[in-house]
Scaffold this motif. Structure first.
Motif, mmCIF file in Angstrom:
data_model
loop_
_atom_site.group_PDB
_atom_site.id
_atom_site.type_symbol
_atom_site.label_atom_id
_atom_site.label_comp_id
_atom_site.label_asym_id
_atom_site.label_seq_id
_atom_site.Cartn_x
_atom_site.Cartn_y
_atom_site.Cartn_z
ATOM 1 N N ASN A 166 55.984 -4.388 -24.461
ATOM 2 C CA ASN A 166 57.142 -4.096 -25.313
ATOM 3 C C ASN A 166 57.660 -5.350 -26.002
ATOM 4 N N LYS A 167 57.692 -6.432 -25.254
ATOM 5 C CA LYS A 167 58.167 -7.701 -25.805
ATOM 6 C C LYS A 167 57.257 -8.164 -26.935
ATOM 7 N N VAL A 168 55.943 -8.045 -26.719
ATOM 8 C CA VAL A 168 54.973 -8.428 -27.747
ATOM 9 C C VAL A 168 55.110 -7.522 -28.960
ATOM 10 N N MET A 169 55.240 -6.218 -28.723
ATOM 11 C CA MET A 169 55.303 -5.233 -29.793
ATOM 12 C C MET A 169 56.470 -5.516 -30.745
ATOM 13 N N LYS A 173 54.689 -6.978 -36.812
ATOM 14 C CA LYS A 173 55.065 -6.144 -37.951
ATOM 15 C C LYS A 173 53.812 -5.593 -38.637
ATOM 16 N N GLY A 174 53.937 -4.396 -39.196
ATOM 17 C CA GLY A 174 52.814 -3.799 -39.918
ATOM 18 C C GLY A 174 52.627 -2.364 -39.510
ATOM 19 N N PRO A 175 51.606 -1.706 -40.064
ATOM 20 C CA PRO A 175 51.325 -0.310 -39.707
ATOM 21 C C PRO A 175 50.943 -0.188 -38.244
ATOM 22 N N VAL A 176 51.132 1.005 -37.698
ATOM 23 C CA VAL A 176 50.929 1.248 -36.267
ATOM 24 C C VAL A 176 49.565 0.772 -35.768
ATOM 25 N N LYS A 180 49.169 -1.949 -32.816
ATOM 26 C CA LYS A 180 48.451 -1.636 -31.577
ATOM 27 C C LYS A 180 47.356 -2.660 -31.310
ATOM 28 N N GLN A 181 46.642 -2.996 -32.369
ATOM 29 C CA GLN A 181 45.553 -3.968 -32.232
ATOM 30 C C GLN A 181 46.090 -5.322 -31.787
ATOM 31 N N LYS A 182 47.201 -5.742 -32.388
ATOM 32 C CA LYS A 182 47.786 -7.048 -32.052
ATOM 33 C C LYS A 182 48.331 -7.077 -30.627
ATOM 34 N N VAL A 183 48.971 -5.984 -30.199
ATOM 35 C CA VAL A 183 49.500 -5.909 -28.838
ATOM 36 C C VAL A 183 48.364 -5.939 -27.828
ATOM 37 N N SER A 184 47.313 -5.171 -28.109
ATOM 38 C CA SER A 184 46.154 -5.128 -27.221
ATOM 39 C C SER A 184 45.507 -6.513 -27.091
ATOM 40 N N GLN A 185 45.364 -7.198 -28.210
ATOM 41 C CA GLN A 185 44.778 -8.542 -28.196
ATOM 42 C C GLN A 185 45.654 -9.520 -27.416
#
Length: 272
Positions: A166-169, A173-176, A180-185
């Motif tokens: 949640n903190k990372v999310m 910024k950007g489309p879902v 998701k990709q950035k949070v997963s990475q």
């Protein structure tokens, strides 16, 4: 054959003594060395006696250094070895010191792994892979690493990982799809396993309102378009702009509509 003419307590360290032979200072010795060889004034020493005394006192120096080093925090064998080598303790003495430390439980890799596991789970936002890497770098045995890494993964609450997600999310910024990709990475870089990452992603709320997404697209469109204007024009400018925005996770229809809404239509009718 030299004779001990004086034994005196050192002024700065009451557990070490100055040893004098035939009226001349010979060396400093540890109190344990004094007791072990039962050294006393007027005692005659053979050359081999002095060799044994020197070797043993060098070992005792290493022991005292190791104990002091270990008094601040738990250490692994690798850390103690490196510390003693840095302080010019001989390899032979180091082997004896390490054996002593294991025997007296001053070095205990299972206890170290357990302690580090508990500390990292309680105070860090890192997953088991980072923990595993730390143990490896510190020279812990593979069997211990595997065992305690499994415990780390088992004992780390999923709720804590979700908080990290949640903190990372909130910073992305950007489309879902891109968020998701950035949070997963980010979670992978923090050392969480694929299974834990998937479970975490399933619990996160990635929903975005249309206004937010529209504003993000407008912002990125302006940045990409202005950058591409310096290199391209006409249809190629539109193609490069659309390609860049799609890589960012925006849908083609939304991009095209936003281009037209922004009055940028040159070439878009040819791109279907």
């Amino acid at each position: 054959m030299p004779k001990i003419t004086k034994l005196e307590v050192q002024k700065k360290n009451k557990e070490r003594f100055n040893l004098y032979l035939d009226g001349e200072f010979e060396m400093g010795i540890d109190i344990d060395t004094l007791v072990k060889f039962n050294l006393k004034k007027d005692q005659m020493l053979e050359p081999q006696d002095m060799e044994q005394i020197q070797k043993y006192d060098h070992y005792r120096r290493g022991v005292n250094m190791a104990i002091q080093y270990l008094s601040f925090k738990k250490r692994t064998e690798k850390e103690v070895r490196q510390y003693l080598e840095k302080n010019d303790v001989s390899q032979n003495a180091i082997e004896q010191v390490i054996e002593y430390c294991y025997r007296e439980k001053f070095i205990d890799h299972e206890d170290y792994a357990e302690s580090l596991k508990n500390t990292m789970i309680r105070t860090s936002d890192k997953g088991p892979e980072i923990y595993k890497q730390k143990l490896y770098q510190l020279g812990i045995e593979p069997k211990i690493i595997d065992h305690y890494t499994a415990l780390y993964e088992e004992q780390q609450p999923l709720e804590d990982v979700i908080k990290v997600g949640n903190k990372v999310m909130k910073t992305k910024k950007g489309p879902v799809v891109k968020v998701k990709q950035k949070v997963s990475q980010a979670l992978m870089q923090k050392g969480f396993t694929l299974e834990t990452i998937q479970a975490t992603m399933n619990e996160l709320n990635f929903s975005q309102d249309d206004e937010t997404l529209d504003n993000l697209l407008q912002r990125d469109l302006e940045k990409v378009y202005n950058k591409n204007c310096k290199k391209y024009d006409g249809q190629k400018l539109m193609m490069k702009t659309i390609e860049a925005l799609m890589r960012k996770g925006y849908k083609y229809d939304k991009i095209k509509s936003k281009l037209e809404e922004s009055g940028i239509t040159d070439g878009t009718e040819e791109i279907e």
